[in-house]
Design a protein around this motif. Structure first.
Motif, short mmCIF file in Angstrom:
data_model
loop_
_atom_site.label_atom_id
_atom_site.label_comp_id
_atom_site.label_asym_id
_atom_site.label_seq_id
_atom_site.Cartn_x
_atom_site.Cartn_y
_atom_site.Cartn_z
N ARG A 248 0.83 -1.21 0.00
CA ARG A 248 0.00 0.00 0.00
C ARG A 248 0.86 1.26 0.00
O ARG A 248 0.56 2.24 -0.66
CB ARG A 248 -0.95 0.01 1.20
N GLN A 249 1.99 1.23 0.75
CA GLN A 249 2.89 2.38 0.77
C GLN A 249 3.55 2.59 -0.59
O GLN A 249 3.68 3.72 -1.05
CB GLN A 249 3.95 2.21 1.85
N GLN A 250 3.95 1.50 -1.24
CA GLN A 250 4.55 1.61 -2.58
C GLN A 250 3.53 2.15 -3.58
O GLN A 250 3.87 3.00 -4.41
CB GLN A 250 5.05 0.24 -3.05
N ARG A 251 2.30 1.69 -3.48
CA ARG A 251 1.25 2.16 -4.39
C ARG A 251 0.95 3.64 -4.16
O ARG A 251 0.77 4.41 -5.11
CB ARG A 251 -0.02 1.33 -4.18
N ALA A 252 0.93 4.07 -2.91
CA ALA A 252 0.70 5.48 -2.59
C ALA A 252 1.84 6.35 -3.12
O ALA A 252 1.61 7.43 -3.67
CB ALA A 252 0.53 5.67 -1.09
N GLU A 253 3.06 5.88 -2.99
CA GLU A 253 4.23 6.61 -3.49
C GLU A 253 4.17 6.69 -5.01
O GLU A 253 4.45 7.74 -5.59
CB GLU A 253 5.52 5.92 -3.04
N TYR A 254 3.79 5.61 -5.66
CA TYR A 254 3.66 5.61 -7.12
C TYR A 254 2.60 6.62 -7.56
O TYR A 254 2.82 7.39 -8.51
CB TYR A 254 3.30 4.21 -7.61
N ARG A 255 1.44 6.63 -6.89
CA ARG A 255 0.38 7.58 -7.23
C ARG A 255 0.84 9.01 -7.01
O ARG A 255 0.48 9.91 -7.76
CB ARG A 255 -0.88 7.31 -6.41
N ARG A 256 1.64 9.22 -5.97
CA ARG A 256 2.12 10.58 -5.68
C ARG A 256 3.08 11.07 -6.77
O ARG A 256 3.03 12.23 -7.18
CB ARG A 256 2.83 10.60 -4.32
N LEU A 257 3.94 10.17 -7.27
CA LEU A 257 4.93 10.56 -8.26
C LEU A 257 4.42 10.52 -9.69
O LEU A 257 4.94 11.21 -10.56
CB LEU A 257 6.16 9.65 -8.13
N HIS A 258 3.43 9.70 -9.97
CA HIS A 258 2.94 9.53 -11.33
C HIS A 258 1.46 9.90 -11.41
O HIS A 258 0.60 9.04 -11.49
CB HIS A 258 3.12 8.07 -11.79
N THR A 259 1.20 11.18 -11.41
CA THR A 259 -0.19 11.61 -11.49
C THR A 259 -0.67 11.55 -12.93
O THR A 259 0.08 11.84 -13.87
CB THR A 259 -0.37 13.05 -10.96
N GLU A 260 -1.88 11.16 -13.10
CA GLU A 260 -2.50 11.10 -14.42
C GLU A 260 -2.79 12.53 -14.87
O GLU A 260 -3.45 13.29 -14.16
CB GLU A 260 -3.81 10.31 -14.32
N PRO A 261 -2.29 12.94 -16.06
CA PRO A 261 -2.52 14.33 -16.50
C PRO A 261 -4.00 14.69 -16.60
O PRO A 261 -4.39 15.80 -16.27
CB PRO A 261 -1.86 14.37 -17.89
N ALA A 262 -4.82 13.75 -17.02
CA ALA A 262 -6.25 14.05 -17.17
C ALA A 262 -6.94 14.22 -15.82
O ALA A 262 -8.00 14.84 -15.73
CB ALA A 262 -6.93 12.93 -17.95
N ALA A 263 -6.35 13.70 -14.74
CA ALA A 263 -6.96 13.82 -13.42
C ALA A 263 -6.95 15.26 -12.94
O ALA A 263 -7.77 15.65 -12.10
CB ALA A 263 -6.24 12.92 -12.42
N GLN A 264 -6.04 16.07 -13.46
CA GLN A 264 -5.96 17.46 -13.03
C GLN A 264 -6.98 18.34 -13.74
O GLN A 264 -7.28 19.44 -13.31
CB GLN A 264 -4.55 18.00 -13.28
N LEU A 265 -7.51 17.85 -14.85
CA LEU A 265 -8.49 18.63 -15.60
C LEU A 265 -9.85 18.56 -14.93
O LEU A 265 -10.38 17.50 -14.69
CB LEU A 265 -8.59 18.11 -17.04
N GLN A 266 -10.41 19.71 -14.63
CA GLN A 266 -11.71 19.77 -14.00
C GLN A 266 -12.83 19.81 -15.04
O GLN A 266 -13.96 19.48 -14.77
CB GLN A 266 -11.81 21.01 -13.10
N GLN A 267 -12.49 20.25 -16.25
CA GLN A 267 -13.46 20.38 -17.32
C GLN A 267 -12.74 20.15 -18.64
O GLN A 267 -11.58 19.80 -18.66
CB GLN A 267 -14.08 21.78 -17.29
N ARG A 268 -13.42 20.37 -19.71
CA ARG A 268 -12.76 20.24 -21.02
C ARG A 268 -11.69 21.30 -21.15
O ARG A 268 -11.85 22.43 -20.69
CB ARG A 268 -13.79 20.40 -22.12
N PRO A 269 -10.57 20.95 -21.77
CA PRO A 269 -9.49 21.95 -21.90
C PRO A 269 -9.89 23.08 -22.86
O PRO A 269 -10.65 22.87 -23.81
CB PRO A 269 -8.32 21.15 -22.48
N THR A 270 -9.35 24.25 -22.58
CA THR A 270 -9.56 25.39 -23.46
C THR A 270 -8.69 25.20 -24.70
O THR A 270 -7.85 24.29 -24.76
CB THR A 270 -9.19 26.70 -22.77
N LYS A 271 -8.85 26.09 -25.69
CA LYS A 271 -8.02 25.99 -26.89
C LYS A 271 -6.54 26.12 -26.54
O LYS A 271 -5.70 25.39 -27.07
CB LYS A 271 -8.39 27.10 -27.89
#
Length: 130
Positions: free
Chosen positions: A95-118
């Motif tokens: 679980r600690q390794q998985r949490a560290e992996y999630r912390r270091l490798h964030t999914e770019p689309a996860a940061q998008l709250q809505q559709r991207p602008t132009k």
């Protein structure tokens, strides 16, 4: 029969009382879908949990492997729930390794709250080309 003398209880009741799931119906559904294994076997929601059983619980992005230490059928406080099981050392490290992996490798689309602008779309396209 008093709570201190319980020998076994239904697996869905135990998961709910140990606070792995918010409701008993969610625990029942997880067991039916095979997301909870008891001693490396799929079981039904009415299957009995006894002290010493090893449970593997897949919930959201988390995977726990725990040993049942106490049997309770009622949901108590979080501190009481934590005395019902002991997580295995292997489970803790995974679980600690998985949490560290999630912390270091964030999914770019996860940061998008809505559709991207132009402008954001052009920036994403430029990243993909480089």
């Amino acid at each position: 029969m008093s709570q201190s003398t319980l020998v076994s209880t239904r697996i869905d009741k135990w998961l709910w009382a140990a606070r792995f799931f918010k409701t008993r119906s969610l625990a029942t559904n997880a067991v039916e879908l095979g997301r909870v294994l008891q001693n490396e076997q799929r079981v039904k929601p009415a299957h009995a949990v006894k002290v010493g059983d090893i449970l593997e619980i897949h919930h959201a992005d988390q995977v726990w492997q725990v040993e049942a230490l106490r049997i309770l059928e009622v949901r108590g406080s979080a501190s009481i729930a934590q005395t019902m099981y002991a997580e295995t050392a292997d489970s803790i490290t995974k679980r600690q390794q998985r949490a560290e992996y999630r912390r270091l490798h964030t999914e770019p689309a996860a940061q998008l709250q809505q559709r991207p602008t132009k402008r954001q779309r052009r920036q994403l396209d430029n990243i993909a080309i480089d």
